[in-house]
Design an enzyme around this catalytic site. Structure first.
Site, PDB file in Angstrom:
ATOM      1  N   ASP A   1       0.779  -0.977  -0.093  1.00 29.89           N
ATOM      2  CA  ASP A   1       0.011  -0.045  -0.001  1.00 29.89           C
ATOM      3  C   ASP A   1       1.038   1.348   0.081  1.00 29.89           C
ATOM      4  O   ASP A   1       0.472   2.284   0.630  1.00 29.89           O
ATOM      5  CB  ASP A   1      -0.979   0.115   1.179  1.00 29.89           C
ATOM      6  CG  ASP A   1      -1.909  -1.010   1.192  1.00 29.89           C
ATOM      7  OD1 ASP A   1      -2.231  -1.537   0.184  1.00 29.89           O
ATOM      8  OD2 ASP A   1      -2.721  -1.395   2.223  1.00 29.89           O
ATOM      9  N   ALA A   2       1.984   1.072  -0.437  1.00 31.89           N
ATOM     10  CA  ALA A   2       2.945   2.315  -0.695  1.00 31.89           C
ATOM     11  C   ALA A   2       3.670   2.732  -1.917  1.00 31.89           C
ATOM     12  O   ALA A   2       4.363   3.558  -1.974  1.00 31.89           O
ATOM     13  CB  ALA A   2       4.369   1.930   0.418  1.00 31.89           C
TER      14      ALA A   2
END
Length: 291
Positions: free
Chosen positions: A235-236
């Protein structure tokens, strides 16, 4: 099935990044002008802190004197002395997109509706899932559905088969339409900046599996969704699009989920559109998106 045919003449698009220096716009536009190209769109941006120049330029190939197959070679002579990182794309090439989905169909339905209506010029050769739930949806749209049952024990083996399948179908990029599996670094390496995910929160807030529940527990007044390119960091990855919707104390978790699904569909659709239109440049885990 294929999306609508492009309007207007065939065009070429260059996406460029390099150290900022005088004369970059003039150099690129002179290359196009000298070879009788007509510029259709041009946008540029300079990150003054990093001293990096970004550019997107699209031009009409109707009278261009360099054959399409030779443009890359010709432009290399200009790009190398200026340390340019660049991509060349042609409007005649129809991207091939694979959609990965698990049990939730709201994003998948939205994607397939836009595809079937011809809103997007794209091919979808297959839909991949780790569950049988969306098979009927796939069949309704006449798209092959390939299911991989994934466990902790067989995840690597199954993902290797997925990669082989994507290569077999000459897939250009992948969309994770609420596909609830972590993508391995090995698969990310096969499709760098070519795996688009939709995360059901306004990142970097509330990462993980149940962000709406976490948002409800925190009593937030805004929820959102984030679309990003997938990297090895969960999620980065570089953010492509985000949006929000207001909520209040009267909303239950179910209300947050319902409202959130609407935002997810819109945010993912925008991100896919940017990718299809070749509007995205990635640098240092951030994006420059030319409109």
């Amino acid at each position: 099935m294929q999306g609508a045919a492009p309007g207007g003449p065939e065009s070429a698009t260059l996406l460029i990044s390099c150290p900022d220096q005088p004369g970059l716009v003039a150099t690129v536009t002179e290359f196009i002008f000298r070879n009788q190209g007509n510029i259709l769109h041009l946008d540029q941006h300079v990150d003054t802190e990093a001293n990096v120049f970004f550019m997107r330029v699209e031009w009409d190939l109707t009278a261009f004197t360099i054959p399409a197959a030779a443009i890359a070679t010709a432009f290399t002579a200009i790009a190398e002395p200026r340390q340019m990182t660049w991509e060349l794309h042609f409007s005649s090439n129809v991207p091939r997109m694979a959609v990965f989905v698990s049990k939730l169909g709201h994003c998948l339905y939205d994607i397939l509706g836009r595809y079937q209506s011809g809103e997007w010029r794209v091919e979808i050769p297959l839909i991949v899932s780790n569950h049988p739930d969306m098979r009927a949806v796939s069949e309704k749209f006449g798209i092959p559905y390939v299911e991989f049952t994934i466990t902790k024990e067989n995840k690597r083996e199954q993902e290797d088969q997925q990669i082989a399948l994507l290569k077999q179908h000459h897939i250009d990029f992948v969309v994770l339409a609420r596909y609830m599996q972590i993508i391995s670094p090995e698969m990310v390496a096969q499709f760098p900046n070519r795996i688009i995910n939709i995360h059901h929160s306004f990142l970097p807030a509330f990462i993980g599996a149940k962000p709406y529940h976490a948002a409800f527990a925190r009593g937030v007044k805004i929820i959102g969704a984030t679309s990003h390119y997938v990297t090895s960091d969960l999620d980065a990855g570089p953010i492509l699009e985000q949006d929000t919707v207001r909520v209040n104390h009267k909303d239950s978790v179910e209300d947050l989920v319902r409202k959130g699904k609407d935002v997810e569909k819109l945010v993912l659709a925008r991100a896919i559109w940017y990718h299809l239109q070749r509007q995205i440049l990635v640098y240092n885990n951030k994006t420059v998106i030319f409109n």
